[in-house]
Design a protein around this motif. Structure first.
Motif, PDB file in Angstrom:
ATOM      1  N   PHE A 146      29.351  22.202  -2.935  1.00  0.00           N
ATOM      2  CA  PHE A 146      29.969  21.401  -3.979  1.00  0.00           C
ATOM      3  C   PHE A 146      29.136  20.137  -4.173  1.00  0.00           C
ATOM      4  O   PHE A 146      28.915  19.369  -3.237  1.00  0.00           O
ATOM      5  CB  PHE A 146      31.399  21.047  -3.549  1.00  0.00           C
ATOM      6  CG  PHE A 146      32.237  20.420  -4.622  1.00  0.00           C
ATOM      7  CD1 PHE A 146      32.852  21.206  -5.571  1.00  0.00           C
ATOM      8  CD2 PHE A 146      32.410  19.050  -4.671  1.00  0.00           C
ATOM      9  CE1 PHE A 146      33.633  20.630  -6.552  1.00  0.00           C
ATOM     10  CE2 PHE A 146      33.186  18.471  -5.646  1.00  0.00           C
ATOM     11  CZ  PHE A 146      33.804  19.266  -6.599  1.00  0.00           C
ATOM     12  N   VAL A 147      28.631  19.913  -5.384  1.00  0.00           N
ATOM     13  CA  VAL A 147      27.763  18.770  -5.670  1.00  0.00           C
ATOM     14  C   VAL A 147      28.603  17.501  -5.830  1.00  0.00           C
ATOM     15  O   VAL A 147      29.543  17.456  -6.621  1.00  0.00           O
ATOM     16  CB  VAL A 147      26.930  19.015  -6.944  1.00  0.00           C
ATOM     17  CG1 VAL A 147      26.076  17.787  -7.252  1.00  0.00           C
ATOM     18  CG2 VAL A 147      26.059  20.242  -6.779  1.00  0.00           C
ATOM     19  N   LYS A 148      28.223  16.472  -5.053  1.00  0.00           N
ATOM     20  CA  LYS A 148      28.930  15.191  -5.125  1.00  0.00           C
ATOM     21  C   LYS A 148      28.196  14.186  -6.004  1.00  0.00           C
ATOM     22  O   LYS A 148      28.805  13.449  -6.762  1.00  0.00           O
ATOM     23  CB  LYS A 148      29.109  14.624  -3.715  1.00  0.00           C
ATOM     24  CG  LYS A 148      29.973  13.378  -3.658  1.00  0.00           C
ATOM     25  CD  LYS A 148      30.191  12.932  -2.224  1.00  0.00           C
ATOM     26  CE  LYS A 148      31.065  11.685  -2.166  1.00  0.00           C
ATOM     27  NZ  LYS A 148      31.278  11.218  -0.776  1.00  0.00           N
ATOM     28  N   SER A 149      26.865  14.121  -5.876  1.00  0.00           N
ATOM     29  CA  SER A 149      26.092  13.188  -6.697  1.00  0.00           C
ATOM     30  C   SER A 149      24.682  13.717  -6.890  1.00  0.00           C
ATOM     31  O   SER A 149      24.199  14.519  -6.087  1.00  0.00           O
ATOM     32  CB  SER A 149      26.043  11.797  -6.063  1.00  0.00           C
ATOM     33  OG  SER A 149      25.418  11.846  -4.796  1.00  0.00           O
ATOM     34  N   VAL A 150      24.014  13.241  -7.945  1.00  0.00           N
ATOM     35  CA  VAL A 150      22.653  13.655  -8.273  1.00  0.00           C
ATOM     36  C   VAL A 150      21.820  12.401  -8.512  1.00  0.00           C
ATOM     37  O   VAL A 150      22.252  11.471  -9.205  1.00  0.00           O
ATOM     38  CB  VAL A 150      22.614  14.561  -9.527  1.00  0.00           C
ATOM     39  CG1 VAL A 150      21.185  14.944  -9.862  1.00  0.00           C
ATOM     40  CG2 VAL A 150      23.461  15.794  -9.309  1.00  0.00           C
ATOM     41  N   LYS A 151      20.604  12.357  -7.935  1.00  0.00           N
ATOM     42  CA  LYS A 151      19.702  11.217  -8.106  1.00  0.00           C
ATOM     43  C   LYS A 151      18.342  11.712  -8.585  1.00  0.00           C
ATOM     44  O   LYS A 151      17.822  12.709  -8.069  1.00  0.00           O
ATOM     45  CB  LYS A 151      19.541  10.447  -6.794  1.00  0.00           C
ATOM     46  CG  LYS A 151      20.802   9.751  -6.324  1.00  0.00           C
ATOM     47  CD  LYS A 151      20.574   9.032  -5.000  1.00  0.00           C
ATOM     48  CE  LYS A 151      19.622   7.876  -5.139  1.00  0.00           C
ATOM     49  NZ  LYS A 151      19.493   7.106  -3.878  1.00  0.00           N
ATOM     50  N   ASN A 152      17.800  11.009  -9.567  1.00  0.00           N
ATOM     51  CA  ASN A 152      16.482  11.344 -10.094  1.00  0.00           C
ATOM     52  C   ASN A 152      15.417  10.424  -9.493  1.00  0.00           C
ATOM     53  O   ASN A 152      15.697   9.288  -9.109  1.00  0.00           O
ATOM     54  CB  ASN A 152      16.473  11.208 -11.624  1.00  0.00           C
ATOM     55  CG  ASN A 152      17.396  12.197 -12.295  1.00  0.00           C
ATOM     56  OD1 ASN A 152      17.418  13.370 -11.935  1.00  0.00           O
ATOM     57  ND2 ASN A 152      18.159  11.738 -13.273  1.00  0.00           N
ATOM     58  N   GLY A 153      14.187  10.913  -9.431  1.00  0.00           N
ATOM     59  CA  GLY A 153      13.070  10.103  -8.976  1.00  0.00           C
ATOM     60  C   GLY A 153      13.119   9.731  -7.508  1.00  0.00           C
ATOM     61  O   GLY A 153      12.586   8.693  -7.113  1.00  0.00           O
ATOM     62  N   THR A 154      13.733  10.565  -6.682  1.00  0.00           N
ATOM     63  CA  THR A 154      13.810  10.267  -5.256  1.00  0.00           C
ATOM     64  C   THR A 154      12.524  10.680  -4.548  1.00  0.00           C
ATOM     65  O   THR A 154      11.840  11.610  -4.960  1.00  0.00           O
ATOM     66  CB  THR A 154      14.986  11.006  -4.604  1.00  0.00           C
ATOM     67  OG1 THR A 154      14.819  12.421  -4.803  1.00  0.00           O
ATOM     68  CG2 THR A 154      16.301  10.568  -5.204  1.00  0.00           C
ATOM     69  N   VAL A 155      12.207   9.968  -3.466  1.00  0.00           N
ATOM     70  CA  VAL A 155      11.079  10.309  -2.605  1.00  0.00           C
ATOM     71  C   VAL A 155      11.651  10.933  -1.336  1.00  0.00           C
ATOM     72  O   VAL A 155      12.483  10.321  -0.662  1.00  0.00           O
ATOM     73  CB  VAL A 155      10.241   9.073  -2.252  1.00  0.00           C
ATOM     74  CG1 VAL A 155       9.085   9.449  -1.327  1.00  0.00           C
ATOM     75  CG2 VAL A 155       9.713   8.412  -3.517  1.00  0.00           C
ATOM     76  N   THR A 196      16.821   6.094   5.432  1.00  0.00           N
ATOM     77  CA  THR A 196      17.012   7.349   4.705  1.00  0.00           C
ATOM     78  C   THR A 196      18.254   7.299   3.823  1.00  0.00           C
ATOM     79  O   THR A 196      19.131   6.444   4.002  1.00  0.00           O
ATOM     80  CB  THR A 196      17.131   8.524   5.682  1.00  0.00           C
ATOM     81  OG1 THR A 196      18.264   8.309   6.538  1.00  0.00           O
ATOM     82  CG2 THR A 196      15.878   8.650   6.536  1.00  0.00           C
ATOM     83  N   GLY A 197      18.293   8.260   2.882  1.00  0.00           N
ATOM     84  CA  GLY A 197      19.432   8.359   1.974  1.00  0.00           C
ATOM     85  C   GLY A 197      20.025   9.748   1.986  1.00  0.00           C
ATOM     86  O   GLY A 197      20.524  10.221   3.003  1.00  0.00           O
ATOM     87  N   LEU A 198      19.935  10.447   0.864  1.00  0.00           N
ATOM     88  CA  LEU A 198      20.528  11.770   0.729  1.00  0.00           C
ATOM     89  C   LEU A 198      19.789  12.785   1.592  1.00  0.00           C
ATOM     90  O   LEU A 198      18.618  12.632   1.912  1.00  0.00           O
ATOM     91  CB  LEU A 198      20.491  12.233  -0.731  1.00  0.00           C
ATOM     92  CG  LEU A 198      21.219  11.363  -1.759  1.00  0.00           C
ATOM     93  CD1 LEU A 198      21.086  11.988  -3.146  1.00  0.00           C
ATOM     94  CD2 LEU A 198      22.675  11.186  -1.384  1.00  0.00           C
ATOM     95  N   GLU A 199      20.505  13.824   1.952  1.00  0.00           N
ATOM     96  CA  GLU A 199      19.918  14.958   2.667  1.00  0.00           C
ATOM     97  C   GLU A 199      20.402  16.233   2.010  1.00  0.00           C
ATOM     98  O   GLU A 199      21.601  16.458   1.852  1.00  0.00           O
ATOM     99  CB  GLU A 199      20.326  14.941   4.137  1.00  0.00           C
ATOM    100  CG  GLU A 199      19.718  16.070   4.945  1.00  0.00           C
ATOM    101  CD  GLU A 199      20.038  15.978   6.428  1.00  0.00           C
ATOM    102  OE1 GLU A 199      19.832  16.991   7.134  1.00  0.00           O
ATOM    103  OE2 GLU A 199      20.498  14.912   6.865  1.00  0.00           O
ATOM    104  N   SER A 200      19.462  17.088   1.594  1.00  0.00           N
ATOM    105  CA  SER A 200      19.825  18.307   0.879  1.00  0.00           C
ATOM    106  C   SER A 200      18.729  19.349   1.035  1.00  0.00           C
ATOM    107  O   SER A 200      17.536  19.039   0.885  1.00  0.00           O
ATOM    108  CB  SER A 200      20.062  18.005  -0.603  1.00  0.00           C
ATOM    109  OG  SER A 200      20.326  19.188  -1.337  1.00  0.00           O
ATOM    110  N   LEU A 201      19.149  20.573   1.352  1.00  0.00           N
ATOM    111  CA  LEU A 201      18.246  21.727   1.411  1.00  0.00           C
ATOM    112  C   LEU A 201      17.024  21.465   2.278  1.00  0.00           C
ATOM    113  O   LEU A 201      15.885  21.802   1.932  1.00  0.00           O
ATOM    114  CB  LEU A 201      17.811  22.136   0.001  1.00  0.00           C
ATOM    115  CG  LEU A 201      18.939  22.511  -0.973  1.00  0.00           C
ATOM    116  CD1 LEU A 201      18.385  22.810  -2.350  1.00  0.00           C
ATOM    117  CD2 LEU A 201      19.746  23.679  -0.447  1.00  0.00           C
TER     118      LEU A 201
END
Length: 310
Positions: A228-237, A271-276
């Motif tokens: 389930f997607v909670k948030s999406v961020k563009n231009g992340t490193v 660090t920030g988001l963690e995905s896949l």
């Protein structure tokens, strides 16, 4: 004796000089202290889109279950299905026959041999589905309205996802979902509706997910994983998870960054988001051209000497 003292001193002095020279020669033969070099592999920071996901559970269920009932007082002449069997619309499930119909049939057939009256009543399936259970067997006497079997409507198969109510606002971002089955298969699902009740203990709401395929081999009460997607961020490193190191308490995080062709330095990070399998790097600012150690980095000291393997 006094005359021999200078000679003895000279001998000891010469021995000392020879020992010192030998020590220097030995040290020179060994050369400089050998430093160990660790073989490593490297990766580059990736700039792109990342999304924060929550993994939830969903359970398969048939929303519609049909009760097959007797249409008249009679005996069950035959039961043509078994529990768990898949049935199709129009398929004969049961054959009923009453005593009066059997006696009447004999009289009619005696009067007209071409009539072929049997007095049988066939109970057929109204929908494609699966036989959940059968309540009567051949030879049983049943009355009109008695339940003979329960059939799950195959077209009503859905997955019910238990969504914490505080995440309800994210429903609009998750119209399409991936469902991972225990055998590794991935099904495409679509959010359909929400049940109008909330569990009083867990405060979760059942969300109906309809699958795009028929899913004919999916049984009821199968637990699957839903991302389930909670948030999406563009231009992340971001970097692969293997490139990020931490202490035992995971309080301090760092990476090993190449400064030249053979030296890796320790760089603290946030660090920030963690995905896949990827982790967002908030600081410091990294470039896609940077070389970051991905394997062989564990336990390396600051300014470690390494050799990059292809």
């Amino acid at each position: 004796m006094k005359n021999n003292i200078p000679a003895i001193v000279a001998v000891f002095f010469a021995a000392f000089i020879l020992y010192s020279c030998k020590g220097k020669s030995t040290s020179g033969e060994g050369g400089e202290e050998h430093k160990s070099v660790t073989p490593v592999t490297v990766t580059h920071p990736v700039v792109g889109v990342m999304q924060e996901e929550i993994e939830l559970n969903a359970v398969s269920a048939f929303l519609q279950k049909n009760m097959v009932k007797a249409t008249t007082n009679s005996y069950l002449k035959s039961v043509d299905v078994l529990p768990g069997q898949k049935v199709t619309k129009g398929q004969v499930l049961f054959v009923l026959k009453g005593k009066e119909a059997e006696n009447l049939g004999s009289v009619i057939n005696d009067l007209d041999t071409t009539a072929h009256f049997t007095g049988e009543v066939k109970i057929i399936a109204n929908h494609n589905g699966f036989i959940n259970n059968i309540t009567h067997q051949t030879g049983d006497y049943v009355q009109e309205g008695d339940i003979l079997a329960e059939v799950s409507d195959a077209g009503s198969l859905v997955f019910l996802m238990q969504l914490p109510y505080e995440l309800n606002t994210y429903l609009s971002k998750n119209h399409g979902l991936d469902l991972e089955l225990p055998d590794g298969r991935i099904l495409k699902g679509t959010l359909s509706s929400a049940m109008p009740t909330v569990d009083p203990v867990s405060q979760t709401q059942s969300i109906v997910i309809r699958i795009n395929s028929r899913g004919g081999d999916i049984p009821e009460n199968l637990i699957v994983k839903v991302r389930f997607v909670k948030s999406v961020k563009n231009g992340t490193v971001s970097l692969p998870k293997a490139a990020v190191l931490s202490d035992e308490t995971q309080e301090h995080l760092w990476i090993m960054k190449m400064t030249d062709k053979e030296t890796a330095v320790k760089v603290p990070i946030k660090t920030g988001l963690e995905s896949l399998g990827m982790i967002e790097i908030l600081s410091p600012m990294l470039s896609p051209d940077d070389l970051i150690l991905e394997t062989g980095n564990y336990g390396l000291p600051d300014t470690a000497k390494v050799v990059i393997q292809k």
